[in-house]
Scaffold this motif. Structure first.
Motif, mmCIF file in Angstrom:
data_model
loop_
_atom_site.group_PDB
_atom_site.id
_atom_site.type_symbol
_atom_site.label_atom_id
_atom_site.label_comp_id
_atom_site.label_asym_id
_atom_site.label_seq_id
_atom_site.Cartn_x
_atom_site.Cartn_y
_atom_site.Cartn_z
ATOM 1 N N ILE A 84 50.518 27.040 78.399
ATOM 2 C CA ILE A 84 49.888 26.596 79.864
ATOM 3 C C ILE A 84 50.642 26.318 80.612
ATOM 4 N N GLU A 85 51.696 25.663 80.029
ATOM 5 C CA GLU A 85 52.724 25.060 80.801
ATOM 6 C C GLU A 85 53.947 26.235 82.343
ATOM 7 N N ASP A 86 53.669 27.826 81.476
ATOM 8 C CA ASP A 86 54.199 28.722 81.889
ATOM 9 C C ASP A 86 53.236 29.087 83.055
ATOM 10 N N LEU A 87 52.169 29.133 83.138
ATOM 11 C CA LEU A 87 51.232 29.128 84.167
ATOM 12 C C LEU A 87 51.164 29.134 85.497
ATOM 13 N N PRO A 88 52.077 28.300 85.664
ATOM 14 C CA PRO A 88 53.245 27.659 87.323
ATOM 15 C C PRO A 88 53.767 28.898 87.596
#
Length: 170
Positions: A19-23
């Motif tokens: 989820i932290e990769d999304l941006p």
């Protein structure tokens, strides 16, 4: 004595997206999938594209990273058609930072996604791209895709005023 290939250390690590990769994935997509890239892009790149695939097929959302920097991504899904024994893999998006596009990052991402599709019982992978996107077409042909079929789609721009042309009566 083990032989260390210097290029091996430079190879990006392919891993499942978190989820932290999304941006960062979103920003790479903004850089790659622009109106200049394809003026008739029928699927637009937006946060909904990533979050939907991430939430539905997380194991088919992968990134390539090197030294904690994301270099590119692949987002896929599977499709099971009604009344068909086949399961299809659909590579929805494959994006690599512009400055790295000739460095095999896309090839490594594709190879891993193909392996994951096979694990899930996929018998055929489908991709789509614009008919004028020659770099993408070359990339996919190089990776074994064939049976190229052009798909016609049309647009109607509602923001422009269209004058009706008078039809002459005989």
């Amino acid at each position: 004595m083990p032989h260390n290939d210097p290029h091996e250390e430079e190879a990006p690590r392919i891993r499942q997206m978190i989820i932290e990769d999304l941006p960062e994935v979103f920003h790479i997509g903004e850089e790659v999938f622009t109106a200049e890239y394809s003026q008739s892009l029928y699927r637009t790149w937006d946060e909904y594209e990533i979050t939907t695939l991430f939430n539905s097929d997380n194991e088919l959302c992968i990134v390539a990273e090197h030294e904690e920097r994301i270099l590119g991504f692949a987002l896929g899904t599977t499709v099971k058609k009604h009344h068909s024994p086949w399961k299809y893999g659909y590579l929805v998006w494959l994006g690599v930072r512009r400055e790295l596009q000739k460095m095999q990052v896309g090839a490594r991402l594709f190879k891993e996604l193909k392996r994951r599709f096979k694990e899930q019982g996929v018998r055929m992978i489908i991709i789509d791209t614009s008919a004028d996107n020659e770099p993408a077409i070359r990339f996919f042909k190089k990776h074994g895709f064939d049976n190229v079929q052009e798909h016609l789609y049309m647009t109607l721009n509602l923001s422009k005023r269209h004058k009706k042309k008078a039809v002459k009566k005989p």
